[in-house]
Design an enzyme around this catalytic site. Structure first.
Site, PDB file in Angstrom:
ATOM      1  N   GLY A   1      32.579  25.290  76.022  1.00 20.31           N
ATOM      2  CA  GLY A   1      31.792  24.180  75.494  1.00 20.31           C
ATOM      3  C   GLY A   1      32.134  23.908  74.042  1.00 20.31           C
ATOM      4  O   GLY A   1      32.367  24.835  73.265  1.00 20.31           O
TER       5      GLY A   1
ATOM      6  N   ALA B   1      40.967  24.914  58.804  1.00 21.94           N
ATOM      7  CA  ALA B   1      41.145  26.074  57.920  1.00 21.94           C
ATOM      8  C   ALA B   1      42.276  26.974  58.406  1.00 21.94           C
ATOM      9  O   ALA B   1      43.089  27.461  57.610  1.00 21.94           O
ATOM     10  CB  ALA B   1      39.835  26.854  57.827  1.00 21.94           C
TER      11      ALA B   1
ATOM     12  N   ARG C   1      45.759  25.169  57.687  1.00 22.47           N
ATOM     13  CA  ARG C   1      46.178  25.105  56.288  1.00 22.47           C
ATOM     14  C   ARG C   1      46.399  26.496  55.685  1.00 22.47           C
ATOM     15  O   ARG C   1      47.330  26.691  54.892  1.00 22.47           O
ATOM     16  CB  ARG C   1      45.163  24.303  55.484  1.00 22.47           C
ATOM     17  CG  ARG C   1      45.160  22.839  55.914  1.00 22.47           C
ATOM     18  CD  ARG C   1      44.366  21.941  55.011  1.00 22.47           C
ATOM     19  NE  ARG C   1      44.644  20.534  55.338  1.00 22.47           N
ATOM     20  CZ  ARG C   1      44.097  19.495  54.724  1.00 22.47           C
ATOM     21  NH1 ARG C   1      43.229  19.685  53.739  1.00 22.47           N
ATOM     22  NH2 ARG C   1      44.412  18.264  55.088  1.00 22.47           N
TER      23      ARG C   1
ATOM     24  N   ARG D   1      36.987  23.823  80.654  1.00 22.14           N
ATOM     25  CA  ARG D   1      36.684  25.083  81.329  1.00 22.14           C
ATOM     26  C   ARG D   1      37.745  25.294  82.404  1.00 22.14           C
ATOM     27  O   ARG D   1      38.078  24.370  83.149  1.00 22.14           O
ATOM     28  CB  ARG D   1      35.283  25.063  81.918  1.00 22.14           C
ATOM     29  CG  ARG D   1      34.204  24.834  80.853  1.00 22.14           C
ATOM     30  CD  ARG D   1      32.805  25.045  81.393  1.00 22.14           C
ATOM     31  NE  ARG D   1      31.781  24.686  80.432  1.00 22.14           N
ATOM     32  CZ  ARG D   1      31.345  25.462  79.446  1.00 22.14           C
ATOM     33  NH1 ARG D   1      31.873  26.668  79.296  1.00 22.14           N
ATOM     34  NH2 ARG D   1      30.396  25.053  78.621  1.00 22.14           N
ATOM     35  N   PHE D   2      38.270  26.500  82.501  1.00 20.62           N
ATOM     36  CA  PHE D   2      39.389  26.775  83.391  1.00 20.62           C
ATOM     37  C   PHE D   2      39.154  28.130  84.064  1.00 20.62           C
ATOM     38  O   PHE D   2      39.782  29.129  83.723  1.00 20.62           O
ATOM     39  CB  PHE D   2      40.690  26.778  82.574  1.00 20.62           C
ATOM     40  CG  PHE D   2      41.953  26.906  83.388  1.00 20.62           C
ATOM     41  CD1 PHE D   2      42.108  26.238  84.594  1.00 20.62           C
ATOM     42  CD2 PHE D   2      42.992  27.704  82.932  1.00 20.62           C
ATOM     43  CE1 PHE D   2      43.281  26.357  85.333  1.00 20.62           C
ATOM     44  CE2 PHE D   2      44.166  27.832  83.662  1.00 20.62           C
ATOM     45  CZ  PHE D   2      44.311  27.151  84.859  1.00 20.62           C
TER      46      PHE D   2
ATOM     47  N   ASP E   1      32.066  33.623  74.668  1.00 21.54           N
ATOM     48  CA  ASP E   1      32.399  34.910  75.275  1.00 21.54           C
ATOM     49  C   ASP E   1      33.443  34.779  76.379  1.00 21.54           C
ATOM     50  O   ASP E   1      34.314  35.640  76.533  1.00 21.54           O
ATOM     51  CB  ASP E   1      31.141  35.617  75.790  1.00 21.54           C
ATOM     52  CG  ASP E   1      30.271  34.736  76.667  1.00 21.54           C
ATOM     53  OD1 ASP E   1      30.658  33.572  76.933  1.00 21.54           O
ATOM     54  OD2 ASP E   1      29.205  35.202  77.099  1.00 21.54           O
ATOM     55  N   GLY E   2      33.387  33.690  77.154  1.00 21.00           N
ATOM     56  CA  GLY E   2      34.409  33.477  78.174  1.00 21.00           C
ATOM     57  C   GLY E   2      35.780  33.282  77.557  1.00 21.00           C
ATOM     58  O   GLY E   2      36.796  33.753  78.088  1.00 21.00           O
TER      59      GLY E   2
ATOM     60  N   THR F   1      30.090  28.902  69.392  1.00 24.21           N
ATOM     61  CA  THR F   1      29.251  28.434  70.498  1.00 24.21           C
ATOM     62  C   THR F   1      27.851  28.199  69.969  1.00 24.21           C
ATOM     63  O   THR F   1      27.339  28.996  69.165  1.00 24.21           O
ATOM     64  CB  THR F   1      29.213  29.437  71.659  1.00 24.21           C
ATOM     65  OG1 THR F   1      28.206  29.041  72.596  1.00 24.21           O
ATOM     66  CG2 THR F   1      28.901  30.847  71.193  1.00 24.21           C
TER      67      THR F   1
ATOM     68  N   ASP G   1      25.061  28.493  71.442  1.00 28.70           N
ATOM     69  CA  ASP G   1      24.045  29.391  72.002  1.00 28.70           C
ATOM     70  C   ASP G   1      23.862  30.673  71.204  1.00 28.70           C
ATOM     71  O   ASP G   1      22.869  31.384  71.377  1.00 28.70           O
ATOM     72  CB  ASP G   1      24.398  29.757  73.449  1.00 28.70           C
ATOM     73  CG  ASP G   1      24.179  28.597  74.419  1.00 28.70           C
ATOM     74  OD1 ASP G   1      23.484  27.645  74.036  1.00 28.70           O
ATOM     75  OD2 ASP G   1      24.715  28.651  75.537  1.00 28.70           O
TER      76      ASP G   1
ATOM     77  N   ASP H   1      25.279  33.515  71.532  1.00 33.36           N
ATOM     78  CA  ASP H   1      25.053  34.593  72.493  1.00 33.36           C
ATOM     79  C   ASP H   1      26.283  35.482  72.702  1.00 33.36           C
ATOM     80  O   ASP H   1      26.458  36.065  73.763  1.00 33.36           O
ATOM     81  CB  ASP H   1      24.614  34.015  73.836  1.00 33.36           C
ATOM     82  CG  ASP H   1      25.644  33.057  74.436  1.00 33.36           C
ATOM     83  OD1 ASP H   1      26.621  32.717  73.750  1.00 33.36           O
ATOM     84  OD2 ASP H   1      25.469  32.648  75.597  1.00 33.36           O
TER      85      ASP H   1
ATOM     86  N   MET I   1      19.203  23.999  74.870  1.00 33.85           N
ATOM     87  CA  MET I   1      20.222  24.817  75.509  1.00 33.85           C
ATOM     88  C   MET I   1      19.948  26.309  75.293  1.00 33.85           C
ATOM     89  O   MET I   1      19.275  26.699  74.359  1.00 33.85           O
ATOM     90  CB  MET I   1      21.615  24.444  75.003  1.00 33.85           C
ATOM     91  CG  MET I   1      22.087  23.105  75.549  1.00 33.85           C
ATOM     92  SD  MET I   1      23.782  22.701  75.078  1.00 33.85           S
ATOM     93  CE  MET I   1      24.031  21.225  76.087  1.00 33.85           C
ATOM     94  N   GLY I   2      20.517  27.109  76.175  1.00 32.27           N
ATOM     95  CA  GLY I   2      20.316  28.552  76.139  1.00 32.27           C
ATOM     96  C   GLY I   2      20.180  29.087  77.551  1.00 32.27           C
ATOM     97  O   GLY I   2      19.075  29.322  78.030  1.00 32.27           O
ATOM     98  N   ARG I   3      21.325  29.239  78.236  1.00 35.40           N
ATOM     99  CA  ARG I   3      21.290  29.686  79.629  1.00 35.40           C
ATOM    100  C   ARG I   3      20.904  31.153  79.745  1.00 35.40           C
ATOM    101  O   ARG I   3      20.122  31.540  80.604  1.00 35.40           O
ATOM    102  CB  ARG I   3      22.653  29.453  80.283  1.00 35.40           C
ATOM    103  CG  ARG I   3      22.987  27.993  80.537  1.00 35.40           C
ATOM    104  CD  ARG I   3      24.361  27.829  81.139  1.00 35.40           C
ATOM    105  NE  ARG I   3      25.399  28.239  80.207  1.00 35.40           N
ATOM    106  CZ  ARG I   3      26.208  29.279  80.379  1.00 35.40           C
ATOM    107  NH1 ARG I   3      26.092  30.032  81.442  1.00 35.40           N
ATOM    108  NH2 ARG I   3      27.138  29.565  79.486  1.00 35.40           N
TER     109      ARG I   3
ATOM    110  N   GLU J   1      -5.168  18.730  69.286  1.00 41.09           N
ATOM    111  CA  GLU J   1      -5.073  17.506  70.081  1.00 41.09           C
ATOM    112  C   GLU J   1      -3.700  17.309  70.719  1.00 41.09           C
ATOM    113  O   GLU J   1      -3.531  16.405  71.540  1.00 41.09           O
ATOM    114  CB  GLU J   1      -5.413  16.301  69.195  1.00 41.09           C
ATOM    115  CG  GLU J   1      -6.842  16.348  68.654  1.00 41.09           C
ATOM    116  CD  GLU J   1      -7.128  15.239  67.674  1.00 41.09           C
ATOM    117  OE1 GLU J   1      -6.145  14.697  67.109  1.00 41.09           O
ATOM    118  OE2 GLU J   1      -8.308  14.917  67.458  1.00 41.09           O
TER     119      GLU J   1
ATOM    120  N   GLU K   1      16.887  26.355  78.566  1.00 42.92           N
ATOM    121  CA  GLU K   1      17.267  25.937  79.913  1.00 42.92           C
ATOM    122  C   GLU K   1      17.367  27.098  80.894  1.00 42.92           C
ATOM    123  O   GLU K   1      17.208  26.909  82.104  1.00 42.92           O
ATOM    124  CB  GLU K   1      18.589  25.178  79.874  1.00 42.92           C
ATOM    125  CG  GLU K   1      19.753  25.998  79.331  1.00 42.92           C
ATOM    126  CD  GLU K   1      21.029  25.179  79.206  1.00 42.92           C
ATOM    127  OE1 GLU K   1      21.145  24.159  79.898  1.00 42.92           O
ATOM    128  OE2 GLU K   1      21.901  25.578  78.424  1.00 42.92           O
TER     129      GLU K   1
END
Length: 319
Positions: free
Chosen positions: A11, A22, A25, A72-73, A103-104, A125, A127, A129, A169-171, A214, A222
């Site tokens: 992602g 960065a 260069r 993604r692969f 991580d992937g 990422t 997330d 994570d 987000m946050g699987r 109120e 997610e």
């Protein structure tokens, strides 16, 4: 001349372009030839490999997304595909591969390193994570985006005296939801690590109403619940009819915060310096305010879960 290739994988996250700039260069300054690979690991197989110059990365530091594109692969888990990728990189005389992603993406770099490829991973990422680092590039930007969005939604909820459910987000990890909840004063935060029963959510809403509140804001990671089911459950078991906003890709877009852009620059500098000194196959992480390089094995073992103290504090402050 030595050659470094860069790819972004998984992602997209704010700050990927800052890291590409960065790395490019800094590497050119140190006498490397630098190459970009489009569309992540798939781009290796498709041989989308091309040289980068200082001018190619000019002006991208404040842009969201990634100029190298990403994809993604999952087929890259296949050892035959990994071997093919290694052979292609060697055909282009690539000495080092720098992977920017989650991580992937790091697992892909680990697989190539076992075949003999010199690799480095820069964690990026939203997330937050990944093992081996307390902060990933993109997380701070996403967090601020959520806080800004929730602030706007809160204004409307207050005006209409309604409960507002906001899905973020946050699987697998609730970092965004928890920190955003603290920062914007959410009444309830639902995260995968601490699944709060929906009956307890309803009870809390009724109690706060009795105390004169109120409106309320509920943040849902997610991976904790289907936010539509949360809305339906609350509507069925209380007198509230909540609104529902799914922030989705809004959290991924936009230029990086100052923190993320600076972190990308510092991590990239350390990455190139390590390669120059003969150190490879590392995750460049951020721990206790310092940039640290950890072996992939150590990074996998060193996890930074959500802070339970923050979770308890949020429950106190939301009463």
């Amino acid at each position: 001349m030595r050659r470094i290739a860069i790819l972004t994988s998984g992602g997209d996250a704010p700050g990927m372009n800052a890291a590409i700039r960065a790395l490019t260069r800094k590497a050119i300054h140190e006498g490397f030839e630098i190459f970009g690979i489009e569309r992540g690991y798939l781009g290796i197989i498709e041989e989308k490999i091309f040289p980068l110059s200082n001018r190619d990365v000019g002006g991208i530091i404040t842009q969201g997304g990634t100029m190298l594109k990403t994809a993604r692969f999952p087929e890259f888990q296949n050892e035959e595909i990994q071997r093919k990728a290694y052979d292609i990189l060697k055909t282009y005389d690539i000495d080092h591969l720098v992977v920017i992603g989650g991580d992937g993406s790091m697992r892909g770099a680990t697989s190539l390193s076992k075949l003999g490829m010199s690799t480095m991973t820069i964690p990026c990422t939203i997330d937050n994570d990944m093992g081996g680092t307390q902060y990933t590039i993109g997380y701070d930007t996403a967090l601020n985006t959520v806080v800004d969005a929730v602030g706007r939604i809160r204004d409307t909820s207050n005006s209409h005296e309604r409960v507002a459910i906001v899905e973020v987000m946050g699987r697998k990890a609730g970092h965004i939801a928890l920190k955003a909840g603290l920062a914007c004063g959410a009444e309830i935060v639902l995260v995968p690590e601490n699944p709060m029963p929906l009956h307890a959510v309803c009870r809390h809403l009724k109690e706060t109403q009795i105390r004169g509140k109120e409106y309320s804001v509920i943040l849902v990671a997610e991976g904790a619940y289907n936010s539509g089911e949360v809305k339906a459950f609350i509507k069925e078991h209380t007198e509230f009819d909540p609104s529902l906003t799914v922030l989705g890709y809004l959290q991924r877009g936009g230029g990086p915060s100052a923190f993320d852009a600076i972190l990308a620059a510092r991590m990239s500098e350390v990455c190139i310096n390590l390669l120059m000194s003969g150190v490879a196959n590392r995750l460049v992480g951020y721990i206790d305010g310092h940039i640290r390089a950890l072996s992939y094995e150590e990074a996998e073992r060193l996890e930074f879960p959500i802070d339970e103290k923050d979770y308890r504090l949020l429950s106190i402050l939301s009463s």
